[in-house]
Design a protein around this motif. Structure first.
Motif, PDB file in Angstrom:
ATOM      1  N   ALA A  27       0.831  -1.205   0.000  1.00  0.00           N
ATOM      2  CA  ALA A  27       0.000   0.000   0.000  1.00  0.00           C
ATOM      3  C   ALA A  27       0.868   1.259   0.000  1.00  0.00           C
ATOM      4  N   ARG A  28       1.956   1.236   0.780  1.00  0.00           N
ATOM      5  CA  ARG A  28       2.849   2.409   0.810  1.00  0.00           C
ATOM      6  C   ARG A  28       3.490   2.628  -0.565  1.00  0.00           C
ATOM      7  N   ILE A  29       3.864   1.532  -1.222  1.00  0.00           N
ATOM      8  CA  ILE A  29       4.482   1.640  -2.546  1.00  0.00           C
ATOM      9  C   ILE A  29       3.487   2.210  -3.557  1.00  0.00           C
ATOM     10  N   ASP A  34       1.211   6.714  -6.663  1.00  0.00           N
ATOM     11  CA  ASP A  34       0.076   7.623  -6.865  1.00  0.00           C
ATOM     12  C   ASP A  34       0.508   9.080  -6.833  1.00  0.00           C
ATOM     13  N   VAL A  35       1.350   9.413  -5.852  1.00  0.00           N
ATOM     14  CA  VAL A  35       1.760  10.817  -5.713  1.00  0.00           C
ATOM     15  C   VAL A  35       3.091  11.072  -6.436  1.00  0.00           C
ATOM     16  N   ALA A  36       3.550  10.059  -7.209  1.00  0.00           N
ATOM     17  CA  ALA A  36       4.787  10.194  -7.992  1.00  0.00           C
ATOM     18  C   ALA A  36       5.978  10.602  -7.133  1.00  0.00           C
ATOM     19  N   ASP A  37       6.078  10.025  -5.926  1.00  0.00           N
ATOM     20  CA  ASP A  37       7.181  10.316  -5.010  1.00  0.00           C
ATOM     21  C   ASP A  37       8.316   9.312  -5.280  1.00  0.00           C
ATOM     22  N   LEU A  42      11.862   4.535  -4.333  1.00  0.00           N
ATOM     23  CA  LEU A  42      13.180   3.894  -4.364  1.00  0.00           C
ATOM     24  C   LEU A  42      13.549   3.370  -2.981  1.00  0.00           C
ATOM     25  N   ARG A  43      13.213   4.149  -1.954  1.00  0.00           N
ATOM     26  CA  ARG A  43      13.510   3.716  -0.585  1.00  0.00           C
ATOM     27  C   ARG A  43      12.763   2.414  -0.270  1.00  0.00           C
ATOM     28  N   GLU A  44      11.482   2.395  -0.580  1.00  0.00           N
ATOM     29  CA  GLU A  44      10.679   1.194  -0.296  1.00  0.00           C
ATOM     30  C   GLU A  44      11.216  -0.025  -1.061  1.00  0.00           C
ATOM     31  N   LEU A  68       4.654   2.602 -11.937  1.00  0.00           N
ATOM     32  CA  LEU A  68       5.765   2.225 -11.064  1.00  0.00           C
ATOM     33  C   LEU A  68       7.048   2.086 -11.877  1.00  0.00           C
ATOM     34  N   ILE A  69       6.969   1.417 -13.012  1.00  0.00           N
ATOM     35  CA  ILE A  69       8.183   1.184 -13.801  1.00  0.00           C
ATOM     36  C   ILE A  69       8.745   2.488 -14.344  1.00  0.00           C
ATOM     37  N   GLU A  70       7.849   3.415 -14.711  1.00  0.00           N
ATOM     38  CA  GLU A  70       8.333   4.723 -15.170  1.00  0.00           C
ATOM     39  C   GLU A  70       9.193   5.412 -14.100  1.00  0.00           C
ATOM     40  N   LEU A  71       8.691   5.355 -12.873  1.00  0.00           N
ATOM     41  CA  LEU A  71       9.419   6.023 -11.782  1.00  0.00           C
ATOM     42  C   LEU A  71      10.690   5.261 -11.388  1.00  0.00           C
TER      43      LEU A  71
END
Lengths: 463, 463
Positions: A27-29, A34-37, A42-44, A68-71
């Motif tokens: 969920a955190r990932i 979602d917020v493009a953080d 990367l940390r998670e 996800l893969i884009e980020l």
């Protein structure tokens, strides 16, 4: 966000699952996506093993996966592709920028690259191969010439070998001076002057021995060599049966061309299991992340086969319409006989399929096995005949119906034991995977025999 | 003798089975046993790996087994006992003279001795333990205090460890001076002063590094530590997921107590799979060499459960006796709807059980999975509704029966998708193995719904 989700949908996850992906982490990932953080993402992900990242990609939906893969693409590790379900690989490869993809595959062992490209379309295969260094590319292309699901596809070409006349000191000095040894290796393969493998030496023994000891004095007792064309299923069986850790692979001239390690054999064993269990249930190859349309297409053929066998059974029933009209209790009771036969047949069949897969059922014991299953069917048939006879009497009054259903039960359970063993053995013999086809045959037999025995006896005895 | 056998019974063995026991060799061995030719028997068996000798003992009958062991006991290797099916171990142990048994177990690794004695009766356990040297006996007794099917039972206590501050040279000198290193080891486990494992070093890296390099600079990236009480199923999963080769096991104080190697994890994976596949078919633990009476007892409970669910379905049919008497075609067609539902339900169920076992089905994707299976049921239901509708029209004339069977088909396949996913997920959540119990529940649901939907709609629409 995570908490909202938890409230919206009841929790269906078991607490004790130590290795399943943690739902809160997922969920955190997803929130970070979602917020493009990117930093948070990367940390998670840096906390996760590549195999778990692959599982994550399989478990989230296609929209989240793309974002996800884009980020994440700057950090994308080639091993994630290796760990990914084949159904998703193509999608993920398509999402990666070409330079990221090239970098990702360059670090992989040759066996992993082969595994990756073998199912790709030509132009995608080309894109990946062109990213490799010339030597690696040739190695991969060579591996692709071996048959699918063969030892040649499974092996890695990075081998550590030594001439059979060397001593321990020479081997150790050689290893010290090697520029790039494989990431993981457990044995030194001893070869003769024609590069034919003659023995395996564990690194532990090498390390503990004095420098002047001959390598040939240290070879392991158990030593298996696989031909490149050998089926990977047999390779996995041999690893499990003989507790191999790594084993050399040879070409038609018996020259060493690669090595297979137990972790790859374990993965094959796992896949073979998956195939058997799914085939027994009439489910084709597929993945949890397949779309409805793909899954429907996989399931349909088996259901179609089942429809045909069910209609066959109905045709048997149709022969006894007159009897059923006279005594409607027959319609009420007839599914019981068929159902018991189907279950008993499936029991015998599953034991047979499994025993064939583990090579425990051979020419030496197949007749004893068939005899046992038929006798088990007979004994269980008699037991349930008595039970159903009593049920028949109590339910419909009068003993005749009880006799009939009891006799039909004995007949069908004996037939179930026979069909459940003979059918898979014959299918295996003629080269058809018994896991794939036996179920339909066996239940057809038990349905037809079940209805025919019960209705036929009833028509003869009661009417 | 061998040829007589071959003529008497048709050959049911596949040619390509490279690793299955060769039937001719088995026949020669049995012949040597028949004529009590010990020299010939020893010659034949010396060609076989211990795992194959164990398979041989499983495949021949009890009479041949007893005579073979009498002739062979002087050469009997303890590893044969480890490889033997649990069902036969007790029998074979009873056949071995005490001194042979003692010699056989003395050479085994501690994990193999534990595996051997854990299922034996107390006095047999005592006999084996007393054959061990004091140190080994204490190690085995200690392992037996850990829960069954735990990492503690699976591990071997022979570990190779080094303090975290050592350099490569110190480690190599230490290995050289060790009297008895384990037969097989692949890593040196680095421990802190409190004996807590802090890293794994592959022997390959150790060997290739210069003497002054610190061990702590060589540790592997992937490092997993298992608590002694961890379930062996989870251990096997982690080995497969993270490609572990060997991994340390720690006690409640996080101190190193043993090591698990991948070959043992592979064996667990294989057993877990066997259990799943047999449980899905309603077959309890058992072995090909079990007697008729034992096998009957294993199969009976599941057939009894099936009888109850079949009677339940019959009770549904009984509610519609009047309708069937009026229109006997209903009796002919009703098994088709139930059978299709049962098959579709089994498909969904098997995918769910497998996905739960591989931890691919988690809180993150369970709702998407259930939705997919229901939609697949809907689409397949519509397709087969059309097919069966047409069959109904052609077979019995008039469209009404076609409408009814089509509608019942759609309802039952949707219910099958729902029951086939929700039931195993709920069973798993409440701690029951979904492989064991789901089948009975799912087919009960599809039988009851299938008969009720078809007969109920028919009664409402047609009569």
């Amino acid at each position: 966000m995570a908490e909202e989700n938890d409230q919206a949908e009841p929790e269906l996850e078991r607490e004790e699952d130590v290795y399943a992906l943690n739902r809160q982490a997922v969920a955190r990932i997803i929130y970070a996506v979602d917020v493009a953080d990117q930093a948070q993402l990367l940390r998670e992900l840096s906390e996760l093993h590549v195999a778990d990242i692959a599982d994550l990609l399989e478990q989230i939906n296609a929209f989240d996966r793309r974002r996800l893969i884009e980020l994440y693409s700057s950090e994308f590790d080639g091993d994630i592709l290796s760990e990914l379900d084949e159904a998703l690989r193509q999608e993920v490869i398509g999402l990666l920028p070409p330079d990221v993809l090239a970098g990702a595959v360059r670090d992989l062992d040759s066996d992993d690259v082969v595994d990756l490209v073998e199912d790709l379309e030509d132009h995608e295969q080309e894109a990946i191969l062109s990213a490799l260094e010339a030597g690696d590319r040739i190695a991969v292309q060579q591996s692709l010439t071996y048959p699918e699901y063969s030892a040649g596809r499974l092996m890695q070409r990075e081998v550590v070998m030594a001439p059979e006349h060397w001593n321990v000191g020479e081997a150790i000095d050689f290893l010290r001076n090697q520029e790039d040894l494989p990431e993981q290796f457990y044995h030194i393969i001893l070869v003769d002057p024609k590069l034919r493998p003659v023995g395996n030496i564990t690194l532990g023994k090498l390390m503990a021995a004095r420098r002047e000891v001959l390598l040939s004095d240290l070879v392991e007792e158990t030593f298996h060599v696989f031909p490149v064309a050998q089926d990977e299923e047999d390779v996995a069986y041999a690893f499990n049966q003989y507790h191999l850790i790594s084993a050399p692979v040879v070409d038609e001239n018996e020259r060493l061309v690669g090595v297979i390690t137990i972790d790859d054999a374990m993965a094959v064993l796992d896949e073979e299991h998956e195939e058997d269990i799914l085939r027994l249930a009439g489910v084709g190859e597929g993945s949890l992340s397949d779309r409805v349309i793909d899954t429907t297409r996989q399931r349909l053929p088996w259901l179609a086969v089942n429809l045909v066998t069910a209609i066959l059974a109905s045709l048997v029933i149709a022969q006894f319409e007159a009897a059923i009209t006279q005594l409607v209790a027959l319609a009420v009771l007839m599914p019981i006989v068929a159902s018991m036969g189907g279950n008993a047949g499936t029991q015998s069949l599953t034991v047979a399929v499994r025993a064939i897969a583990t090579k425990d059922l051979t020419g030496s014991n197949v007749w004893r096995f068939i005899r046992r299953e038929v006798l088990v069917g007979l004994v269980n048939g008699v037991i349930f005949a008595v039970v159903m006879g009593l049920v028949g009497v109590m339910w419909f009054g009068g003993p005749e119906l009880g006799y009939v259903i009891g006799a039909a039960m004995v007949i069908n359970l004996v037939v179930a034991g026979l069909a459940g063993t003979v059918i898979p053995v014959i299918l295996d013999r003629i080269g058809i995977d018994p896991a794939l086809a036996s179920g339909a045959f066996v239940t057809t037999v038990t349905d037809v025999v079940g209805f025919f025995a019960f209705l036929g006896l009833a028509a003869a005895v009661l009417l």
